[in-house]
Write an enzyme that holds these catalytic residues in place. Structure first.
Site, mmCIF file in Angstrom:
data_model
loop_
_atom_site.group_PDB
_atom_site.id
_atom_site.type_symbol
_atom_site.label_atom_id
_atom_site.label_comp_id
_atom_site.label_asym_id
_atom_site.label_seq_id
_atom_site.Cartn_x
_atom_site.Cartn_y
_atom_site.Cartn_z
ATOM 1 N N GLU A 272 0.691 -1.291 0.201
ATOM 2 C CA GLU A 272 -0.049 0.009 0.286
ATOM 3 C C GLU A 272 0.529 1.445 0.341
ATOM 4 O O GLU A 272 0.290 2.339 1.089
ATOM 5 C CB GLU A 272 -1.109 0.172 1.271
ATOM 6 N N PRO A 273 1.579 1.338 -1.153
ATOM 7 C CA PRO A 273 2.560 2.393 -1.011
ATOM 8 C C PRO A 273 1.975 3.731 -1.359
ATOM 9 O O PRO A 273 1.349 3.682 -2.329
ATOM 10 C CB PRO A 273 3.533 2.443 -1.924
ATOM 11 N N ARG A 275 3.546 7.240 -0.740
ATOM 12 C CA ARG A 275 4.127 8.665 -0.580
ATOM 13 C C ARG A 275 5.057 8.496 -2.151
ATOM 14 O O ARG A 275 6.092 9.638 -2.362
ATOM 15 C CB ARG A 275 5.135 8.589 0.504
ATOM 16 N N ARG A 310 2.702 19.302 6.985
ATOM 17 C CA ARG A 310 3.741 18.875 7.268
ATOM 18 C C ARG A 310 4.398 19.476 8.251
ATOM 19 O O ARG A 310 4.748 19.265 8.900
ATOM 20 C CB ARG A 310 4.535 17.823 6.392
ATOM 21 N N TYR A 314 4.308 17.946 11.667
ATOM 22 C CA TYR A 314 5.674 16.969 12.187
ATOM 23 C C TYR A 314 7.168 17.833 12.251
ATOM 24 O O TYR A 314 7.791 16.665 12.662
ATOM 25 C CB TYR A 314 5.574 16.351 11.003
ATOM 26 N N CYS A 340 -3.122 32.887 10.466
ATOM 27 C CA CYS A 340 -2.344 33.105 11.735
ATOM 28 C C CYS A 340 -2.552 32.744 13.028
ATOM 29 O O CYS A 340 -3.176 31.952 13.792
ATOM 30 C CB CYS A 340 -3.515 34.163 12.044
ATOM 31 N N GLU A 341 -1.043 32.035 13.197
ATOM 32 C CA GLU A 341 -0.993 30.904 13.141
ATOM 33 C C GLU A 341 0.654 30.943 13.626
ATOM 34 O O GLU A 341 1.294 31.041 12.211
ATOM 35 C CB GLU A 341 -0.684 29.211 12.911
HETATM 36 N N1 LLP Z 1 -1.633 1.828 4.462
HETATM 37 C C1 LLP Z 1 -1.799 2.941 5.064
HETATM 38 C C2 LLP Z 1 -2.869 1.359 6.266
HETATM 39 C C3 LLP Z 1 -1.732 3.699 5.809
HETATM 40 O O1 LLP Z 1 -2.578 3.814 6.458
HETATM 41 C C4 LLP Z 1 -1.207 4.395 5.147
HETATM 42 C C5 LLP Z 1 -0.253 5.940 5.740
HETATM 43 C C6 LLP Z 1 -0.282 4.087 4.261
HETATM 44 C C7 LLP Z 1 -0.741 2.986 3.337
HETATM 45 C C8 LLP Z 1 0.486 4.968 2.987
HETATM 46 O O2 LLP Z 1 1.986 5.268 3.228
HETATM 47 P P1 LLP Z 1 2.569 5.468 2.368
HETATM 48 O O3 LLP Z 1 3.517 4.503 1.832
HETATM 49 O O4 LLP Z 1 1.794 7.085 2.214
HETATM 50 O O5 LLP Z 1 3.940 6.110 3.669
HETATM 51 N N2 LLP Z 1 0.550 12.420 6.709
HETATM 52 C C9 LLP Z 1 1.604 12.138 7.181
HETATM 53 C C10 LLP Z 1 1.605 10.585 6.843
HETATM 54 C C11 LLP Z 1 0.502 9.668 7.839
HETATM 55 C C12 LLP Z 1 0.149 8.306 6.620
HETATM 56 C C13 LLP Z 1 -0.796 7.997 7.490
HETATM 57 N N3 LLP Z 1 -1.183 6.256 6.806
HETATM 58 C C14 LLP Z 1 3.133 12.215 6.369
HETATM 59 O O6 LLP Z 1 3.023 13.105 5.795
HETATM 60 O O7 LLP Z 1 3.899 12.165 7.003
#
Ligand code: LLP
Length: 414
Positions: A272-273, A275, A310, A314, A340-341
């Site tokens: 499930e990629p 990013r 982000r 974070y 305004c933060e």
């Molecule tokens: N599968 C599940 C169940 C997830 O919860 C996520 C991300 C992914 C796949 C995809 O993850 P990725 O491959 O994109 O890392 N907003 C945060 C990231 C939160 C990710 C939440 N879940 C950021 O901007 O770093």
């Protein structure tokens, strides 16, 4: 790489970024089609030796055109809401390649997914399993499921994007999972088909993923011995990208690290990629509004935490460059937005040579940029542009002021 410089000028494929800014305004998200497709294909090729399905995590960037081009490549999708399912279907995605993650699936969302005929529900709690069984039985259906196990491994990433520790709300404790599988196998509305985990995001090391898989496989073996066979293993997403000087493993390195564990296993591999497919394929373009020298030098730009959350959420670091550099003295600027933060910062202490109207590009904005955007401070959300060679497609129009109050009602005479 699809973002290159020619005589210093920044290009997105065959389009000068400053031309795009002039044509479409700022702030602006700019994505490269070639780069998205290359990233997806690299993933797909890396796992060629094992039957597999890439389920792109829609939450990273759910724009219809992006989902459409991934669907055309044969991608599946990982969704976390009925809204994301509707997006996938609207973009022409195949419901039989959809997995549904998330801890809080509502009954209406479950019905929607059963209507569509998705590949699997990734079940995150016993209560959810029971709800799904009830809804499926009422409809005379069997719902295909994976249990999302929480393998209790430290993904060694930012605590807010780490999900596989037993303190996190996600998944079912791996030590309880065996009992829950037996429960699930006995439910008439449930068809047990897989096992799933997702331990976190922006992972820069493989060991936690290898650990999670080997713990999961030990469980798969015990289940098999008890007569519960699984058709697929879903290893989640999480592979990091390069924002700064990280050296995230490639999909090929991931495949190589997992292969010894997977060799000889019949299960189809799902992943499930999010990013890693779209992150590096996007820029956020913003223009300087004011330079404000003082105790700290601020560059106040027209993008904000509303377009890229982000850094505020974070304390994430994303590269910021001048779009068309010119000869000027560089200073250290805090690049901040108009919201305004105090947290409304895109980057601190960045060495930049700026004029009062310079254009800046924030890199790594293809994932979790627009998808986390908001209208806070009544800011219409920006346009999204997909570049294909020398062509620029508007894949989302800039919101208008009236979009800001769409659906709101004045009280009038009442
Ligand atoms: N599968 C599940 C169940 C997830 O919860 C996520 C991300 C992914 C796949 C995809 O993850 P990725 O491959 O994109 O890392 N907003 C945060 C990231 C939160 C990710 C939440 N879940 C950021 O901007 O770093």
């Amino acid at each position: 790489m699809s973002f290159t410089r020619d005589n210093g000028r920044l290009f997105a494929e065959g389009c000068a970024v400053s031309d795009l800014a002039e044509r479409f305004g700022t702030p602006l998200y700019v994505y490269s089609r070639a780069q998205i497709e290359a990233a997806w294909r690299a993933y797909d090729a890396a796992f060629a030796q094992h039957e597999h399905l890439i389920c792109y995590a829609v939450k990273a960037n759910g724009n219809l055109a992006i989902l459409e081009l991934l669907a055309r490549l044969g991608s599946g999708f990982d969704i976390v809401s009925g809204g994301e399912l509707a997006r996938v279907l609207a973009a022409g995605g195949d419901p039989q390649r959809v997995v549904f993650s998330g801890v809080g699936k509502r009954e209406a969302e479950i019905e929607q997914a059963l209507d569509a005929g998705i590949l699997a529900f990734n079940i995150e709690s016993e209560a959810e399993l029971e709800r799904l069984n009830t809804v499926a039985l009422r409809r005379g259906q069997q719902a295909p499921i994976s249990l999302r196990v929480n393998p209790d491994v430290d993904a060694r990433t930012h605590p807010y994007i780490s999900t596989g520790l037993k303190d996190n709300k996600f998944g079912i404790d791996i030590h309880r999972a065996e009992a829950v599988y037996h429960q699930a196998a006995a439910l008439p509305g449930i068809q047990v088909t897989g096992l799933d985990f997702h331990i976190g995001s922006q992972l820069t090391e493989l060991e936690p993923l290898v650990d999670a898989l080997s713990r999961s496989l030990a469980l798969v073996d015990r289940l098999e011995a008890a007569g519960i066979t699984l058709a697929h293993l879903d290893i989640g997403g999480g592979l990091g990208i390069r924002y700064d000087d990280e050296q995230p493993p490639s999909p090929a390195a991931l495949a190589q690290a997992l292969e010894p564990l997977l060799a000889g296993r019949a299960q189809r591999l799902l992943m499930e990629p999010g990013r890693a497919i779209v992150g590096e394929a996007g820029l956020l373009i913003t223009q300087v509004e004011y330079l404000k020298p003082g105790h700290r030098d601020f560059a106040i730009v027209d993008a904000a935490m509303t377009e890229l959350l982000r850094p505020a959420l974070y304390d994430a670091w994303q590269n910021i460059e001048v779009v068309d550099p010119f000869a000027a003295k560089a200073h250290h600027y805090d690049v901040v937005g108009p919201v305004c933060e105090t947290a409304d910062v895109l980057g601190r202490e960045r060495l930049l040579a700026l004029a009062a109207d310079s254009l800046l590009a924030v890199f790594g904005a293809g994932a979790y940029g627009f998808s986390m955007a908001s209208q806070y401070n009544a800011r219409p959300r920006p346009a999204e542009i997909l570049i294909d060679g020398t062509q620029a497609h508007v894949i989302r129009e800039r919101e208008t002021l009236s979009d800001l109050w769409r659906g709101e009602h004045l009280l009038g005479a009442q």
